[in-house]
Design an enzyme around this catalytic site. Sequence first.
Site, PDB file in Angstrom:
ATOM      1  N   CYS A   2       0.848  -1.185   0.000  1.00  0.00           N
ATOM      2  CA  CYS A   2       0.000   0.000   0.000  1.00  0.00           C
ATOM      3  C   CYS A   2       0.886   1.238   0.000  1.00  0.00           C
ATOM      4  CB  CYS A   2      -0.875   0.008   1.249  1.00  0.00           C
ATOM      5  SG  CYS A   2      -1.793  -1.530   1.455  1.00  0.00           S
ATOM      6  N   ARG A  27       1.782   1.106  -6.090  1.00  0.00           N
ATOM      7  CA  ARG A  27       1.922   0.176  -4.956  1.00  0.00           C
ATOM      8  C   ARG A  27       0.638  -0.582  -4.668  1.00  0.00           C
ATOM      9  NH1 ARG A  27       6.389   1.091  -1.348  1.00  0.00           N
ATOM     10  NH2 ARG A  27       5.201   0.020   0.244  1.00  0.00           N
ATOM     11  N   TRP A  75      -3.792  -2.146  -1.395  1.00  0.00           N
ATOM     12  CA  TRP A  75      -3.729  -3.456  -2.046  1.00  0.00           C
ATOM     13  C   TRP A  75      -4.314  -4.414  -1.016  1.00  0.00           C
ATOM     14  CZ3 TRP A  75      -1.491  -8.288  -1.309  1.00  0.00           C
ATOM     15  CH2 TRP A  75      -1.451  -9.117  -2.443  1.00  0.00           C
ATOM     16  N   ASN A 101       0.138  -0.254   6.286  1.00  0.00           N
ATOM     17  CA  ASN A 101       0.659  -1.143   5.249  1.00  0.00           C
ATOM     18  C   ASN A 101       1.207  -2.364   5.968  1.00  0.00           C
ATOM     19  OD1 ASN A 101       1.800  -2.314   3.011  1.00  0.00           O
ATOM     20  ND2 ASN A 101       3.639  -1.028   3.073  1.00  0.00           N
ATOM     21  N   GLY A 102       0.717  -3.543   5.602  1.00  0.00           N
ATOM     22  CA  GLY A 102       1.223  -4.747   6.270  1.00  0.00           C
ATOM     23  C   GLY A 102       0.075  -5.660   6.643  1.00  0.00           C
ATOM     24  N   GLU A 487      10.814 -15.380 -17.814  1.00  0.00           N
ATOM     25  CA  GLU A 487      10.456 -13.966 -17.723  1.00  0.00           C
ATOM     26  C   GLU A 487       9.446 -13.586 -18.812  1.00  0.00           C
ATOM     27  OE1 GLU A 487      10.738 -11.870 -15.534  1.00  0.00           O
ATOM     28  OE2 GLU A 487      10.506  -9.922 -16.487  1.00  0.00           O
ATOM     29  N   LYS A 491       5.888 -11.993 -17.885  1.00  0.00           N
ATOM     30  CA  LYS A 491       5.424 -10.702 -18.417  1.00  0.00           C
ATOM     31  C   LYS A 491       4.066 -10.862 -19.077  1.00  0.00           C
ATOM     32  CE  LYS A 491       7.214  -8.373 -16.789  1.00  0.00           C
ATOM     33  NZ  LYS A 491       8.268  -8.755 -15.894  1.00  0.00           N
ATOM     34  N   GLU A 494       1.252 -11.433 -16.542  1.00  0.00           N
ATOM     35  CA  GLU A 494       1.008 -10.246 -15.715  1.00  0.00           C
ATOM     36  C   GLU A 494       0.169  -9.198 -16.426  1.00  0.00           C
ATOM     37  OE1 GLU A 494       5.177  -9.174 -14.604  1.00  0.00           O
ATOM     38  OE2 GLU A 494       4.232  -8.733 -12.689  1.00  0.00           O
ATOM     39  N   HIS A 510       8.839 -33.878 -21.296  1.00  0.00           N
ATOM     40  CA  HIS A 510       8.535 -34.593 -20.050  1.00  0.00           C
ATOM     41  C   HIS A 510       7.182 -34.187 -19.474  1.00  0.00           C
ATOM     42  CE1 HIS A 510      12.543 -36.345 -19.987  1.00  0.00           C
ATOM     43  NE2 HIS A 510      12.965 -35.166 -20.388  1.00  0.00           N
ATOM     44  N   LYS A 609       3.194  -3.195  -7.195  1.00  0.00           N
ATOM     45  CA  LYS A 609       4.602  -3.081  -7.584  1.00  0.00           C
ATOM     46  C   LYS A 609       5.523  -3.641  -6.511  1.00  0.00           C
ATOM     47  CE  LYS A 609       7.939  -1.567 -10.231  1.00  0.00           C
ATOM     48  NZ  LYS A 609       8.176  -2.440 -11.398  1.00  0.00           N
TER      49      LYS A 609
HETATM   50  O1  M6R Z   1      11.085  -5.215  -5.958  1.00  0.00           O
HETATM   51  P1  M6R Z   1      11.436  -6.648  -6.249  1.00  0.00           P
HETATM   52  O2  M6R Z   1      12.395  -6.782  -7.360  1.00  0.00           O
HETATM   53  O3  M6R Z   1      11.881  -7.392  -5.040  1.00  0.00           O
HETATM   54  O4  M6R Z   1      10.071  -7.287  -6.729  1.00  0.00           O
HETATM   55  C1  M6R Z   1       9.969  -8.663  -6.941  1.00  0.00           C
HETATM   56  C2  M6R Z   1       8.683  -9.020  -7.640  1.00  0.00           C
HETATM   57  O5  M6R Z   1       7.586  -8.655  -6.858  1.00  0.00           O
HETATM   58  C3  M6R Z   1       8.558  -8.345  -8.998  1.00  0.00           C
HETATM   59  O6  M6R Z   1       9.642  -8.653  -9.816  1.00  0.00           O
HETATM   60  C4  M6R Z   1       7.265  -8.791  -9.696  1.00  0.00           C
HETATM   61  O7  M6R Z   1       7.339 -10.140 -10.035  1.00  0.00           O
HETATM   62  C5  M6R Z   1       7.003  -7.896 -10.898  1.00  0.00           C
HETATM   63  N1  M6R Z   1       5.607  -7.585 -10.966  1.00  0.00           N
HETATM   64  C6  M6R Z   1       7.428  -8.526 -12.167  1.00  0.00           C
HETATM   65  O8  M6R Z   1       7.049  -7.827 -13.300  1.00  0.00           O
END
Ligand code: M6R
Length: 614
Positions: A2, A27, A75, A101-102, A487, A491, A494, A510, A609
């Site tokens: 948050c 965030r 969030w 936040n938490g 990755e 992407k 996401e 496999h 984020k």
């Molecule tokens: O800030 P960080 O690199 O520790 O974040 C890790 C993940 O939360 C972050 O990479 C997440 O997977 C992204 N949304 C990827 O696009």
Amino acid sequence: MCGIVGYVGGREAAPIVLEGLSRLEYRGYDSAGIAVLDASGILTLARDVGKLSNLTSRLEGAYPPGCTGIGHTRWATHGGATELNAHPHVDTAGDVVVIHNGIVENHRELRDELVFAGAVFRSETDTEVIPHLIARELTIGLNLEEATRAALQRIQGAAAVLVMRRQEPDVLVAARIANAGGVVIGYGEGEMFVASDLPALAGHTRSVVFLDDGDMVRVTATGATYSRLSGEVLTREPQTVDLENTAIGKGVYEHYMAKEIAEQPEAVLDTLRGAAQFDPPAVFLPGLGLDDDAIASLSRVVVIGMGTSLNAAQVGRIYMEQLAGLPAETDNASEFRYRRPIIDGTSLVLAVAQSGETVDTLEAMHEAKRRGARVVAICNTPGSQATRIGDGTVFLRCGPEVAVASTKTFLGSITALYLLACYLGEKRGFLTGRRLGQALDDLARLPQLIGEALKSDAATLAVAERHYQSEHFLFLGRGPQFPVAMEGALKLKEVSYIHAEGYAAGEMKHGPIALIDAAMPVVAIAVKDDHYTKMLNNIDQVRAREGKVIAIATAGDTLLPEKAQDVIYVPEAPTLLQPLVTAVPLQMLAYHMARLRGCDIDQPRNLAKTVTVE
Ligand code: M6R
């Protein structure tokens, strides 16, 4: 997760708080809310579901009056994204106002106890126990700071809180317990700021104090006093931070993600600047925090991270083996921290985290330190917690990344890991002068190669136009391209919500091969490296099952157009650095697919984020 913003001073608080929140919205964006207090103690609360713009347009031209205010973008963890669950939350009388936040892990028992004592709860959140707890402490004559301290001592879990009270209208109290994400205090002229992240302070002040775990602060317009949650008084001197690049916009781009993809040559160049010297070859990592003896004593490296940072860590593992000559492994930080890892003072734990605030990664760093390992952060965010927990930090210098989907920091992390591997390799006598020179010469070409890879945008868009209605995708790669396949899949899921899986291509037969049919596009990263022939085998096996192949190929490859339905070319690059080139069209593919599907690219559903809860 948050975003938190607070203001106390001589100006109207609401526009300042809302502007700060707009810079933190990445965030969390399930709901947003603010609370403003005027000097006579009149409190106005405004909350709305969905993005911050819903709240700002509702308040437009009629900002609640008052010079003390707090605001929050949420969030959701406990309770759905509803207006009642949006922060701020208040106690029964509406005197104490809290944003958080938490996670309050013991919220159920606290709620039962408080309800039994007469508290009226209005939300389903864990957070709401906090204002009720504080209110109860206030009844015994404590002030807001004392009552907050007493209340937080009852809380288990993670919490960064910001609190105000109708009866003390010129005071904010903030606290941070158990790695709940950052709290930064900003010093202005006759005004003070509180925020979860630096971007909220841009344009207001560069003079800041970061709270450590277990710190509390009482803030008024003229300054701040610090203490521990235990009550011990602290002295904290403000430091000056570089916020130059923090106030950022989308420029000519429709989305931050597109802008950040385009910024990658510069992001990599900035990461190299000052760290890599080409003639004579040398690497400078002054913030590493490991002396030559410590480096000589290393027996292994463990590279940890989450999400995109974990994928970067997988590439980093290969660098540690091949450039530093050290046995290396990777792990999800969330698994590492609980698996009782066998590490000691000869182990180097590299924690990759662009934000430096991911709670799983921070806790894994603490665990590594407890076990005596050397710990270094690979991080994009100066002042973040990761940079303060470890022995040292290697910074990626990508500038702030706003899109929730990481792009430029993936490349930045890999670049930083490469530099570190060269540094360790040289210090350990593994990478001799000539090989170090070659490794760094390769690196010098990287920004230009990434720029070349960006030219595949039109080809990538054409591929996206053909496939954006597919509901499943497979990504395959071998060697250094395996993490890139992971990755690429991450992407795509996401930002476009397409189900996508990344696999080591050798694994395909496999199990995953059972999924392949005419409706399953398979992205095969088949650049000309040691794995090329094996990748051709994979492609043949996919085609034999009527799968559609999208090949990522080295420029000039004439064979792949015969085998694959679609080919996206990238420039030839040194094998170890090829991931930084092949990742680019995969990022663009995800972007274009999401755009064609009408998705919310910069703020995908359910994501945030920075993940500061477990
Ligand atoms: O800030 P960080 O690199 O520790 O974040 C890790 C993940 O939360 C972050 O990479 C997440 O997977 C992204 N949304 C990827 O696009």
